[in-house]
Enzyme design. Structure first.
Site, PDB file in Angstrom:
ATOM      1  N   SER A 176       6.691 -14.558  -1.533  1.00 44.33           N
ATOM      2  CA  SER A 176       7.218 -12.952  -0.526  1.00 44.33           C
ATOM      3  C   SER A 176       8.009 -13.976   0.020  1.00 44.33           C
ATOM      4  CB  SER A 176       5.418 -13.263   0.269  1.00 44.33           C
ATOM      5  OG  SER A 176       6.109 -12.349   1.193  1.00 44.33           O
ATOM      6  N   SER A 195       8.309 -12.045   2.911  1.00 45.33           N
ATOM      7  CA  SER A 195       8.331 -11.316   4.709  1.00 45.33           C
ATOM      8  C   SER A 195       7.921 -12.214   5.365  1.00 45.33           C
ATOM      9  CB  SER A 195       6.891 -10.389   4.691  1.00 45.33           C
ATOM     10  OG  SER A 195       7.450  -9.697   3.964  1.00 45.33           O
ATOM     11  N   THR A 227      -1.612  -8.301   0.599  1.00 44.51           N
ATOM     12  CA  THR A 227      -0.890  -7.507  -0.426  1.00 44.51           C
ATOM     13  C   THR A 227      -2.143  -8.057  -1.977  1.00 44.51           C
ATOM     14  OG1 THR A 227       0.965  -8.094  -1.958  1.00 44.51           O
ATOM     15  CG2 THR A 227       0.208  -9.825  -1.121  1.00 44.51           C
ATOM     16  N   LYS A 275      -5.021  -4.368  -0.408  1.00 45.00           N
ATOM     17  CA  LYS A 275      -4.626  -3.665  -0.511  1.00 45.00           C
ATOM     18  C   LYS A 275      -5.586  -2.018  -0.116  1.00 45.00           C
ATOM     19  CE  LYS A 275       0.568  -3.634  -1.325  1.00 45.00           C
ATOM     20  NZ  LYS A 275       1.364  -2.936  -1.815  1.00 45.00           N
ATOM     21  N   ASN A 324      -1.174  -1.197   4.011  1.00 44.19           N
ATOM     22  CA  ASN A 324      -0.556  -2.732   3.480  1.00 44.19           C
ATOM     23  C   ASN A 324      -0.136  -3.764   5.149  1.00 44.19           C
ATOM     24  OD1 ASN A 324       1.815  -1.029   4.339  1.00 44.19           O
ATOM     25  ND2 ASN A 324       2.896  -2.233   3.586  1.00 44.19           N
ATOM     26  N   ASP A 369       5.026   0.501   3.396  1.00 48.19           N
ATOM     27  CA  ASP A 369       6.005   0.980   2.438  1.00 48.19           C
ATOM     28  C   ASP A 369       6.108   2.518   2.495  1.00 48.19           C
ATOM     29  OD1 ASP A 369       6.038  -1.683   0.941  1.00 48.19           O
ATOM     30  OD2 ASP A 369       4.331  -1.239  -0.090  1.00 48.19           O
ATOM     31  N   ALA A 397       1.603   2.802 -11.486  1.00 49.25           N
ATOM     32  CA  ALA A 397       1.380   3.405 -10.879  1.00 49.25           C
ATOM     33  C   ALA A 397       0.230   2.597  -9.777  1.00 49.25           C
ATOM     34  CB  ALA A 397       0.203   4.326 -11.265  1.00 49.25           C
ATOM     35  N   GLY A 398       0.985   1.140  -9.263  1.00 49.31           N
ATOM     36  CA  GLY A 398       0.251   0.548  -9.025  1.00 49.31           C
ATOM     37  C   GLY A 398       0.192   0.934  -6.818  1.00 49.31           C
ATOM     38  N   GLY A 399      -0.136  -0.461  -6.565  1.00 48.87           N
ATOM     39  CA  GLY A 399      -0.295  -0.026  -5.229  1.00 48.87           C
ATOM     40  C   GLY A 399       1.182   0.571  -4.372  1.00 48.87           C
ATOM     41  N   GLY A 434      15.015  -3.147  -3.437  1.00 46.67           N
ATOM     42  CA  GLY A 434      14.091  -2.522  -3.091  1.00 46.67           C
ATOM     43  C   GLY A 434      14.204  -3.014  -1.054  1.00 46.67           C
TER      44      GLY A 434
HETATM   45  P1  NAP Z   1       0.783  -3.691  -8.405  1.00 41.89           P
HETATM   46  O1  NAP Z   1      -0.014  -2.915  -7.736  1.00 41.89           O
HETATM   47  O2  NAP Z   1       0.611  -4.717  -9.527  1.00 41.89           O
HETATM   48  O3  NAP Z   1       1.417  -2.778  -9.428  1.00 41.89           O
HETATM   49  C1  NAP Z   1       2.451  -2.883 -10.342  1.00 41.89           C
HETATM   50  C2  NAP Z   1       1.646  -1.452 -12.030  1.00 41.89           C
HETATM   51  O4  NAP Z   1       2.972  -1.871 -12.825  1.00 41.89           O
HETATM   52  C3  NAP Z   1       0.272  -2.093 -12.048  1.00 41.89           C
HETATM   53  O5  NAP Z   1      -0.467  -0.450 -12.347  1.00 41.89           O
HETATM   54  C4  NAP Z   1       0.712  -2.820 -13.905  1.00 41.89           C
HETATM   55  O6  NAP Z   1      -0.164  -2.532 -14.454  1.00 41.89           O
HETATM   56  C5  NAP Z   1       1.881  -1.713 -13.614  1.00 41.89           C
HETATM   57  N1  NAP Z   1       2.798  -3.013 -14.998  1.00 41.89           N
HETATM   58  C6  NAP Z   1       2.692  -3.945 -15.736  1.00 41.89           C
HETATM   59  N2  NAP Z   1       3.585  -3.925 -16.439  1.00 41.89           N
HETATM   60  C7  NAP Z   1       4.337  -2.803 -16.766  1.00 41.89           C
HETATM   61  C8  NAP Z   1       4.998  -2.322 -17.722  1.00 41.89           C
HETATM   62  N3  NAP Z   1       5.208  -3.550 -19.096  1.00 41.89           N
HETATM   63  N4  NAP Z   1       4.768  -1.174 -17.945  1.00 41.89           N
HETATM   64  C9  NAP Z   1       4.321  -0.084 -17.462  1.00 41.89           C
HETATM   65  N5  NAP Z   1       3.298  -0.965 -16.178  1.00 41.89           N
HETATM   66  C10 NAP Z   1       3.649  -2.255 -16.058  1.00 41.89           C
HETATM   67  O7  NAP Z   1       2.066  -4.038  -7.947  1.00 41.89           O
HETATM   68  P2  NAP Z   1       2.665  -3.584  -6.690  1.00 41.89           P
HETATM   69  O8  NAP Z   1       2.231  -4.437  -5.599  1.00 41.89           O
HETATM   70  O9  NAP Z   1       2.579  -2.144  -6.405  1.00 41.89           O
HETATM   71  O10 NAP Z   1       4.502  -3.825  -6.867  1.00 41.89           O
HETATM   72  C11 NAP Z   1       4.692  -3.549  -7.437  1.00 41.89           C
HETATM   73  C12 NAP Z   1       6.602  -4.221  -7.915  1.00 41.89           C
HETATM   74  O11 NAP Z   1       7.218  -3.174  -6.428  1.00 41.89           O
HETATM   75  C13 NAP Z   1       6.961  -5.562  -7.099  1.00 41.89           C
HETATM   76  O12 NAP Z   1       7.788  -6.158  -7.945  1.00 41.89           O
HETATM   77  C14 NAP Z   1       6.873  -5.619  -6.156  1.00 41.89           C
HETATM   78  O13 NAP Z   1       7.323  -6.445  -5.932  1.00 41.89           O
HETATM   79  C15 NAP Z   1       7.399  -4.340  -5.615  1.00 41.89           C
HETATM   80  N6  NAP Z   1       7.754  -3.995  -4.106  1.00 41.89           N
HETATM   81  C16 NAP Z   1       8.294  -4.098  -3.292  1.00 41.89           C
HETATM   82  C17 NAP Z   1       8.715  -3.549  -2.037  1.00 41.89           C
HETATM   83  C18 NAP Z   1       9.887  -3.583  -1.032  1.00 41.89           C
HETATM   84  O14 NAP Z   1      10.063  -3.376  -0.233  1.00 41.89           O
HETATM   85  N7  NAP Z   1      11.172  -3.374  -1.764  1.00 41.89           N
HETATM   86  C19 NAP Z   1       7.386  -3.430  -1.972  1.00 41.89           C
HETATM   87  C20 NAP Z   1       6.193  -3.048  -2.582  1.00 41.89           C
HETATM   88  C21 NAP Z   1       6.438  -3.345  -3.721  1.00 41.89           C
HETATM   89  P3  NAP Z   1      -1.043  -3.872 -14.745  1.00 41.89           P
HETATM   90  O15 NAP Z   1      -1.544  -4.464 -13.037  1.00 41.89           O
HETATM   91  O16 NAP Z   1      -2.024  -3.829 -15.970  1.00 41.89           O
HETATM   92  O17 NAP Z   1      -0.255  -5.615 -15.191  1.00 41.89           O
END
Ligand code: NAP
Length: 290
Positions: free
Chosen positions: A21, A23, A68, A72, A93, A109, A132-134, A251
């Protein structure tokens, strides 16, 4: 001797694990620039410890939190008040602790993404979404409810977890009439050639050994490529976009804007965004040079 209780205001991130992180760098830089007696820490909170942790925020002098993985969704049941975005997305978040010790939940977000997209002036009607995560949920709902305005939206979603992408597509379809959201079983079926924007909201690209999820022949000249990852600043996906001469963004600005909004919600003060951005850029540079 009486125990000295610090008057320093505490803020921080709860998750498990909480590594990766940035932040803390931007918020601590902001506190220091505004000469505030406050500090942002990382709190590693296991799922079974969440309820206990949230019930002792006042004792810990905690005024605000970011949330996080994996909390969440779970935090919502402990909130006294939820913003419109939290209700629509189903995740929070950011938590603000009020003077009465009540917990208010937000999803910055959503707002951080909206603000950056507005600034980039991207035409968004047809979207290919990886993940399709957070974060993906917040972004998809932001596109459906705010970014696309009254226009028609088509959102194709691919996640390695099929159930998650189908659930998100269904939620979006029910949420907004005129929103055509569908989940696909493989990246090729996103039909990126037919979309305005490709968004990566998976963590794939954070590690050096990660593959690039899309192939060059899937892209087209008018596509905008947005990767939520900010460390590294240029993932393999963004390098591909850049080499093809496409418009692209990482991002970092979304991270800044969601952080600036959280800062304002917690402290009622305008966030010193320039200083926060410099702090983030310094860290990204440090990590990239490792
Ligand atoms: P998350 O809740 O774990 O969601 C990620 C999703 O991607 C999960 O459903 C995961 O499935 C899936 N995934 C993993 N590998 C994959 C693949 N090869 N193909 C397709 N889907 C796949 O994580 P998140 O919190 O949403 O964060 C996702 C990314 O966004 C991270 O890199 C994070 O640092 C970034 N982010 C950036 C910001 C910003 O402000 N710039 C804010 C939030 C997040 P599984 O759980 O089954 O692995």
């Amino acid at each position: 001797m009486d125990k000295i209780i610090s008057s320093q205001q505490q803020y921080g991130l709860i998750g498990f694990p909480v590594k990766h992180s940035f932040s803390g760098f931007m918020h601590n830089a902001a506190f220091s620039a505004l000469k505030m007696d406050a500090s942002y820490e990382l709190f590693e909170v296991k799922p079974e410890e969440l309820k206990g942790f949230l019930s002792t925020l006042a004792q810990k002098n905690i005024y605000g939190l970011n949330v996080t993985i994996p909390h969440k969704e779970k935090v919502i049941e402990f909130l006294d008040k939820q913003s419109f975005e939290v209700r629509e997305i189903g995740t929070a978040n950011t938590i603000r602790v009020t003077g009465e010790g009540k917990l208010e939940g937000f999803n910055t977000d959503y707002s951080g993404f909206c603000r950056h997209i507005e600034e980039l002036r991207i035409h968004i009607h047809k979207v290919a979404l990886l993940g399709a995560g957070g974060a993906a949920k917040a972004i998809a709902v932001a596109i459906a409810l705010a970014v696309a305005g009254k226009g028609k939206i088509e959102l194709a979603i691919y996640d390695i977890d099929r159930e998650r992408s189908f659930a998100l597509a269904q939620r979006l379809t029910l949420m907004k009439p005129g929103c055509i959201a569908y989940a696909v079983d493989k990246i090729e079926d996103l039909k990126i050639k037919d979309k305005d924007i490709l968004i990566n909201a998976t963590p794939i690209g954070m590690e050096e050994e990660d593959p690039c999820l899309v192939k060059e022949e899937m892209l087209h000249q008018n596509l905008f490529v947005y990767d939520l990852i900010y460390n590294p600043p240029q993932t393999k996906l963004l390098t591909l976009a850049k080499n093809r001469g496409l418009r692209w963004s990482n991002g970092l600005m979304m991270l800044l804007y969601q952080g600036a909004l959280a800062f304002k919600l917690w402290t009622q003060r305008e966030a010193p965004e320039k200083i926060m951005l410099e702090a983030l850029q310094k860290e990204v540079k440090k990590w990239s040079n490792l």
